[in-house]
Scaffold this motif. Sequence first.
Motif, short mmCIF file in Angstrom:
data_model
loop_
_atom_site.label_atom_id
_atom_site.label_comp_id
_atom_site.label_asym_id
_atom_site.label_seq_id
_atom_site.Cartn_x
_atom_site.Cartn_y
_atom_site.Cartn_z
N MET A 183 0.82 -1.20 0.00
CA MET A 183 0.00 0.00 0.00
C MET A 183 0.87 1.27 0.00
O MET A 183 1.94 1.28 0.55
N ALA B 156 -6.15 -0.77 -3.60
CA ALA B 156 -7.35 -1.57 -3.34
C ALA B 156 -6.97 -3.04 -3.28
O ALA B 156 -6.44 -3.60 -4.22
N LEU B 157 -7.23 -3.65 -2.11
CA LEU B 157 -6.97 -5.06 -1.92
C LEU B 157 -8.26 -5.73 -1.48
O LEU B 157 -9.22 -5.06 -1.08
N ALA B 158 -8.27 -7.05 -1.51
CA ALA B 158 -9.48 -7.78 -1.14
C ALA B 158 -9.89 -7.45 0.28
O ALA B 158 -9.07 -7.40 1.18
N TRP C 71 3.59 -14.80 6.60
CA TRP C 71 2.84 -13.87 5.76
C TRP C 71 3.27 -12.45 6.10
O TRP C 71 3.84 -12.19 7.17
N GLY D 148 0.65 -6.49 2.58
CA GLY D 148 1.08 -5.97 1.30
C GLY D 148 1.54 -7.03 0.32
O GLY D 148 1.81 -6.73 -0.84
N HIS E 131 0.56 -10.76 -1.48
CA HIS E 131 -0.57 -11.64 -1.78
C HIS E 131 -1.90 -11.01 -1.34
O HIS E 131 -2.83 -11.72 -0.96
N GLY E 132 -1.97 -9.69 -1.36
CA GLY E 132 -3.21 -9.02 -0.97
C GLY E 132 -3.43 -8.95 0.52
O GLY E 132 -4.53 -8.65 0.97
N GLY E 133 -2.40 -9.24 1.32
CA GLY E 133 -2.56 -9.26 2.77
C GLY E 133 -2.71 -7.88 3.38
O GLY E 133 -2.11 -6.90 2.92
N LEU E 134 -3.53 -7.79 4.42
CA LEU E 134 -3.76 -6.55 5.16
C LEU E 134 -3.43 -6.75 6.63
O LEU E 134 -3.70 -7.81 7.20
N SER F 233 -5.04 -12.08 5.47
CA SER F 233 -4.31 -12.50 4.28
C SER F 233 -4.82 -13.89 3.89
O SER F 233 -4.14 -14.90 4.10
N ASN G 298 -5.02 -15.50 1.20
CA ASN G 298 -4.19 -16.28 0.29
C ASN G 298 -3.03 -16.98 0.99
O ASN G 298 -2.43 -17.91 0.45
#
Length: 257
Positions: free
Chosen positions: A8, A15-17, A136, A139, A141-144, A164, A166
Motif C-alpha cells: 500500500m 485496493a486489496l481484497a 505472511w 502488502g 498476496h493481498g494481505g492486510l 491474508s 491467500n
Amino acid sequence: MRTHLLVMSTAAAVALAAPAAADPFLPEFSASNFGTGSANITNSYFPVRLGEVRTYAGSQGESFVMTGVGNGPIIANVRTAKVHDQGYSGSLLIEDTFDYFAQDKSGNVWYFGEDSTAYSYDKNGNLVGTSTAGSWRAGVHGGLPGYIMPTNKSIGFDYYQEFSPNDGAVDEGTTLAVLPRFTIGIGTFSNVVQVLETTALEPKARDIKYYAPGVGLIAEDEDVRSNNKNPRQTFELTNGAASSRPPLEFRKVPGRH
C-alpha cells in the motif's frame, strides 16, 4: 504469533481484497496513520521492550519464549518492531517466529506479519522436516494488517488480527471481558483484558489470552471448548515483566531480518 491455529502507498491504499460486511471488523489501513515512532510500542496492554525476555510455561510440557529484538522491516511503508517467539515441546524447538508489530498515532497496535518456521520430529526426537507455511506479510498476496491490541476495549468487539486469505492468515480476536483481578503463579493483576482468538479456517480452534496493563500477555488458555472452558493446555508467564523498563527503542540490531 505462534500458529496454534492454523503494497500500500503512504498517501492512499491500493485496493486489496476486503471481507464481507458481516465479517469481523477489519480496520482501515493507511500508512499515513503511523508516525516516525511506529516501532516504539507503548500501548499499556501490549508493550514491546528492547531486550526483555519473557518465558511462558505450559501445563502439558510445552513452553514459549518471547524476546523484544529491535526494529523490524518496513512493511507497507510502516516501520515495525520485531519480536522473536520460540515455541518448545520439552527441549525441542517446534516453532521459531519473528513477529512484526507497529503502533499507530491513536495507540492501536497492529500486526503486520510474521516469518515463521515450524519443525517436525520423529518419535525419537530427530528432525524430519520444516515448514514456513505460517509466514505472511501485509502488502504481499493481498494481505492486510489487523489489530493485535486495539484501544477499544468494548466487550464483544470482534476484529481481524490479520487478513491474508491467500496465506491462510485470517485470525480474529474478540474482547470477552475486562477482569478486575486475575491471578497466576507470579502474582495477581488488575484490569486484565480477556481476548478470544479464533479463525474461520478452523472453527473448533479457540484460544483465550489474558493481557495485564503495563505488562502485556500474562496467560493463555489453549484449545478451549465452545463454552470457553476446559482448555487442552494453559500457559503462564513465569518471569516478572518489569513495566518500568523503557519501551523498545528504534535502533539497528543485528539479526535475521
